[in-house]
Design a protein around this motif. Structure first.
Motif, short mmCIF file in Angstrom:
data_model
loop_
_atom_site.label_atom_id
_atom_site.label_comp_id
_atom_site.label_asym_id
_atom_site.label_seq_id
_atom_site.Cartn_x
_atom_site.Cartn_y
_atom_site.Cartn_z
N UNK A 15 -0.09 2.44 -1.95
CA UNK A 15 -0.77 1.15 -2.06
C UNK A 15 -1.29 0.73 -0.69
N UNK A 18 -1.82 -4.41 2.78
CA UNK A 18 -1.58 -5.81 2.38
C UNK A 18 -0.78 -5.90 1.08
N UNK A 19 -1.01 -4.97 0.16
CA UNK A 19 -0.26 -4.97 -1.09
C UNK A 19 1.20 -4.55 -0.86
N UNK A 22 3.06 -7.51 0.49
CA UNK A 22 3.38 -8.51 -0.55
C UNK A 22 4.55 -8.03 -1.40
N UNK A 23 4.53 -6.76 -1.77
CA UNK A 23 5.62 -6.22 -2.60
C UNK A 23 6.92 -6.21 -1.81
N UNK A 26 8.37 -9.55 -1.95
CA UNK A 26 8.96 -9.81 -3.27
C UNK A 26 10.31 -9.10 -3.40
N UNK A 27 10.40 -7.89 -2.90
CA UNK A 27 11.65 -7.13 -3.01
C UNK A 27 12.74 -7.77 -2.15
N UNK B 13 4.01 5.84 -7.45
CA UNK B 13 4.29 4.40 -7.53
C UNK B 13 5.17 4.06 -8.72
N UNK B 24 18.12 -2.62 -8.52
CA UNK B 24 18.46 -4.03 -8.75
C UNK B 24 19.42 -4.18 -9.94
N UNK B 75 -3.62 -11.53 -6.04
CA UNK B 75 -3.75 -10.14 -6.53
C UNK B 75 -2.94 -9.14 -5.73
N UNK B 76 -2.43 -9.54 -4.58
CA UNK B 76 -1.63 -8.58 -3.81
C UNK B 76 -0.31 -8.24 -4.49
N UNK B 77 0.06 -9.03 -5.51
CA UNK B 77 1.27 -8.71 -6.27
C UNK B 77 0.99 -7.72 -7.40
N UNK B 79 0.80 -4.54 -7.61
CA UNK B 79 1.72 -3.40 -7.79
C UNK B 79 2.92 -3.74 -8.67
N UNK B 80 3.31 -5.02 -8.73
CA UNK B 80 4.42 -5.40 -9.61
C UNK B 80 4.00 -5.34 -11.07
#
Lengths: 288, 343
Positions: A15, A18-19, A22-23, A26-27, B13, B24, B75-77, B79-80
C-alpha cells in the motif's frame, strides 16, 4: 506497475505510504483499545458464587430416602453434646435437566417401595452455602444397595454412614412472606454460574419443567442468600404452574417448614413483582 | 479480479489483514480468559467461553460497521475495507461459538428439544423488558450465517451485485438485534453502569460515523444542466476534473462517472460490477479506470475490463465543445465502445 502514492489498490504488493500510515494508526488504536476493553468487561462483572459441582467425580452416600415433598437422602453428619444426632439432607436430582423422581420410580419398580429405607447411592455432589444436592448421574445404576433402617455404624473411608433419627418430621416455622427469585437448585448450587438472573432464566425453566424442585433465592442487603424449596400447600409439586414466574422478582406467601438443613415453603401464592429497570424507567411495557 | 473462482485469492495484503485479525482475536481472548481466571476463579469454563466470544464478536461487529463510514470520511482507511469480508466471516464464526455454547448450556438436555426450548422457555413476548432476548440473538446469527455463506465472489456474481449488497445490508439488522439482545439479556444481570456506558458509546460511534459520512458524501445541489437538442446535457468544464480522475453526476436518474485522461473524456456508470463500488472515486491507472474498493478495472472508452477479464459497465456518449463537457445520459449497453471525446 508503479505504486500510486495517492491511490490504494488491494491487490498491489504494497500500500502507498499515506495509506500505510493511516492503517498503522488504526492498528495502534486497536492495540490499545482491545486490552482495555477486555479488562474492563471482565473487571466490572458482579462475580460468581463459590458453589461446587464435582463434575466427573462420583461420591457414595448412604442414608434414609425421603420422597416427599421433595426427594432427599437424609444422612447424619455429627453428634451433638447431648448425643443427639444431627442430620443433613442431600437433595436428590436427576441426570441432565431432570428431577430425581423418574429415576426413583424406576428403582421402586424393580425393588418395591424405597421410602424410609436405607439407600446406598452413587452420584455427583453439588454444594454451596451449606446446602448440597446429589445428581444421580448413573441413573438406574446409581442405586448400589437397599437395606432396612438400622442403627449407625462407624463411618468408613469414603462412605458416609448414617444413624437413623426417629424424628425426620420437619418443624413448622409458621406463615411467612418472602421476596426473591425462583430458580432451580441444581444450577444455583453450582452447576452453572451464574445459576440465577436473566440470562439463566430459560435454563431454570427447563430444569424446573423437567421435574427439579423450584428454589426461591432470597437475598438480603449484604448479598447473603437464603434458599427455600417451593411446593404446593399439600406438598405436591408446583413446577408446571410456576414456570412463568421463574427468573424474575416474585413475592411468595405460605407455610414455612424446616427439614434439617433445608427450608421448605408450602405456597400457592406467587405474585410477580415485575420491578425491572426497563419496566420502571421506560414504561414501554407493551400490551400490559 | 480473477477469471476463476478460488476459495481465497490470496495476496500479500489479504495475508497481512488476516494475520492482524488472528492477532487481535488471540490477544482479546487471552486477556479476557486470563483475567477471568485471575479475578474470578469460581467461574465455569462454559461461562468464560460464552462471555468471551460474545463480547469479542460484538466488538468485531462495531469495527466492521465503522470501516465503511471511516473510508468515506478518509479514503486512507481503504486498506481496512479491502478484506473486510474476512473480518465478517471471522465474526460470524466467533458468534457461532457463542451461540452453540449458549444453546447447549441453557437449552440442551431438557424435556423438550433445544430449538423448541429456545422459543418457548420465555413465553412473555408481549412485554418489552421480558422479551425472550435469546431469540433475538438466534435471528441475528441466522442473518450472519446467510451473509457469511454468500460472502464469496461466486455468490456476488450469481446473485447480482445489487441483490448481494441488499442482502449484506442485513448487517444493520444484525446490529439492532444484538444491541437489544445485550440490553434485554446480560445487562439485566450485570448491572454495572460501565456496561451501559460502553454500549451507548458503541451505538453513538456507529450512528455518528454514518451520519458524518452521509453528510460529507452529500453533494450540494448541482446547477441544473443545460440540455441540448440532441439529447446531450452540458455537465461541467473539463478543468473541473483532475487528470486521471472523475466527476460524478446524477442526471435523469443515471449515476455517471466522467473521467478525464490523456486529453480525452469518457463516461461510464458509476457503479462497479463487483460490489457497486464508486468508480467515480477511482483513478485511471495503466489506462484503466480502477475501482477504489477492490481494484476492479475497466477501459474508459468501452467500459470493458481488460482481457482476459469479462466485467462490463454501461457507457455514455460524450462530446467536448471547447472546454465544456456534454454527456448523453441515455446508457448504452455494458461494454459498448463510445466515440472518444477530445478536448
Amino acid at each position: 506497475m508503479k505504486t500510486e502514492i495517492d491511490f490504494y489498490i488491494g491487490w498491489q504488493a504494497k500500500a502507498p505510504l499515506p495509506f500505510r500510515r493511516a492503517v498503522r494508526r488504526a492498528i495502534i488504536t486497536m492495540a490499545v483499545t482491545v486490552p482495555i476493553l477486555a479488562g474492563l468487561l471482565v473487571w466490572k462483572q458482579r462475580g460468581f458464587s463459590g458453589g461446587v459441582f464435582e463434575y466427573g467425580k462420583l461420591t457414595i452416600l448412604e442414608g434414609e430416602l425421603i420422597r416427599t415433598p421433595v426427594p432427599f437422602l437424609r444422612i447424619p453428619v455429627k453428634q451433638t453434646v447431648g448425643n443427639v444426632p444431627l442430620f443433613e439432607r442431600i437433595l436428590l436430582i436427576g441426570y441432565n435437566k431432570r428431577g430425581a423422581d423418574s429415576t426413583l420410580n424406576q428403582w421402586e419398580a424393580k425393588r418395591g417401595t424405597l421410602a424410609n429405607k436405607t439407600l446406598t447411592v452413587r452420584g455427583t455432589l453439588i454444594y454451596h452455602d451449606g446446602k448440597a444436592a446429589l445428581e444421580l448421574t448413573e441413573e438406574n445404576d446409581a442405586l448400589l444397595r437397599v437395606s432396612a433402617l438400622k442403627e449407625s455404624d462407624v463411618p468408613t473411608h469414603n462412605m458416609a454412614r448414617f444413624q437413623l433419627s426417629p424424628s425426620a418430621s420437619p418443624v413448622n416455622l409458621g406463615m411467612v412472606t418472602l421476596s426473591g427469585e425462583i430458580t432451580d437448585p441444581k444450577c444455583m448450587l453450582g452447576v452453572m454460574k451464574p445459576g440465577e438472573g436473566r440470562p439463566h432464566r430459560s435454563c431454570a425453566v427447563r430444569c424446573i419443567a423437567g421435574g427439579i424442585p423450584p428454589l426461591l433465592s432470597v437475598r438480603n442487603g449484604t448479598d447473603h442468600a437464603n434458599y427455600y424449596l417451593i411446593v404446593e400447600p399439600d406438598g405436591q409439586p408446583l413446577n408446571a404452574s410456576i414456570l412463568k414466574d421463574v427468573g424474575r422478582p416474585v413475592q411468595l406467601s405460605g407455610r414455612l417448614e424446616k427439614a434439617d438443613n433445608w427450608l421448605i415453603l408450602y405456597t400457592d401464592s406467587v405474585r410477580a413483582l415485575a420491578k425491572t429497570k426497563l419496566d420502571e424507567g421506560s414504561q414501554i411495557a407493551m400490551c400490559r | 479480479m480473477a477469471l476463476h473462482y478460488q476459495a481465497v485469492s490470496w495476496n500479500r495484503q489479504k495475508t497481512l489483514y488476516d494475520w492482524a485479525i488472528a492477532g487481535f482475536v488471540g490477544l482479546y481472548l487471552l486477556i479476557f480468559c486470563g483475567l477471568q481466571a485471575i479475578l474470578f476463579p469460581d467461574v465455569t469454563a462454559e461461562t468464560v467461553i460464552i462471555r468471551a466470544t460474545s463480547t469479542l464478536a460484538f466488538l468485531m461487529l462495531h469495527v466492521i460497521l465503522m470501516i465503511g463510514p471511516l473510508c468515506r470520511l478518509n479514503p486512507r482507511f481503504l486498506p481496512l475495507l479491502y478484506n473486510r469480508r474476512h473480518l465478517g466471516v471471522s465474526m460470524f464464526l466467533i458468534s457461532a461459538v457463542h451461540s452453540v455454547f449458549s444453546l447447549l448450556q441453557f437449552h440442551s438436555r431438557g424435556n423438550v428439544g433445544m430449538l423448541k426450548s429456545l422459543f418457548t422457555s420465555e413465553p412473555d413476548y408481549r412485554h418489552f423488558s421480558q422479551f425472550p432476548f435469546q431469540t433475538l440473538g438466534f435471528f441475528a446469527l441466522l442473518i450472519l450465517l446467510v451473509m457469511a455463506a454468500t460472502s464469496h465472489d461466486f455468490w456476488l456474481k450469481n446473485l447480482t451485485p445489487r441483490l448481494w449488497k441488499t442482502l449484506h445490508m442485513g448487517v444493520y439488522v444484525v446490529y439492532g438485534l444484538i444491541v437489544m439482545h445485550v440490553l434485554l439479556g446480560v445487562l439485566q444481570q450485570e448491572t454495572s453502569s460501565l456496561y451501559v456506558i460502553l454500549l451507548a458509546c458503541g451505538v453513538v460511534t456507529i450512528v455518528g460515523l454514518h451520519l458524518a459520512a452521509a453528510f460529507v458524501s452529500h453533494q450540494p445541489n448541482q446547477p441544473a444542466p443545460k440540455t441540448g437538442t440532441d439529447g446531450f446535457v452540458s455537465v461541467c468544464d473539463v478543468n473541473d476534473i483532475h487528470e486521471n480522475r472523475a466527476k460524478t453526476m446524477l442526471i435523469n436518474g443515471q449515476n455517471i462517472a466522467i473521467f478525464r485522461y490523456d486529453g480525452k473524456v469518457s463516461a461510464v456508470n458509476n457503479q462497479c460490477r463487483h460490489q457497486n463500488g464508486p468508480l467515480g472515486e477511482g483513478k485511471i491507472i495503466d489506462g484503466c479506470i480502477t475501482c477504489p474498493w477492490h481494484g476492479y478495472q475497466y477501459q474508459p472508452q468501452n467500459g470493458q475490463s481488460p482481457p482476459p477479464f469479462t466485467e462490463k459497465v454501461e457507457t455514455y456518449a460524450v462530446k467536448c465543445i471547447g472546454t465544456t463537457i456534454w454527456v448523453n445520459p441515455t446508457p448504452s449497453l455494458p461494454g459498448t465502445p463510445q466515440t472518444t471525446a477530445f478536448f
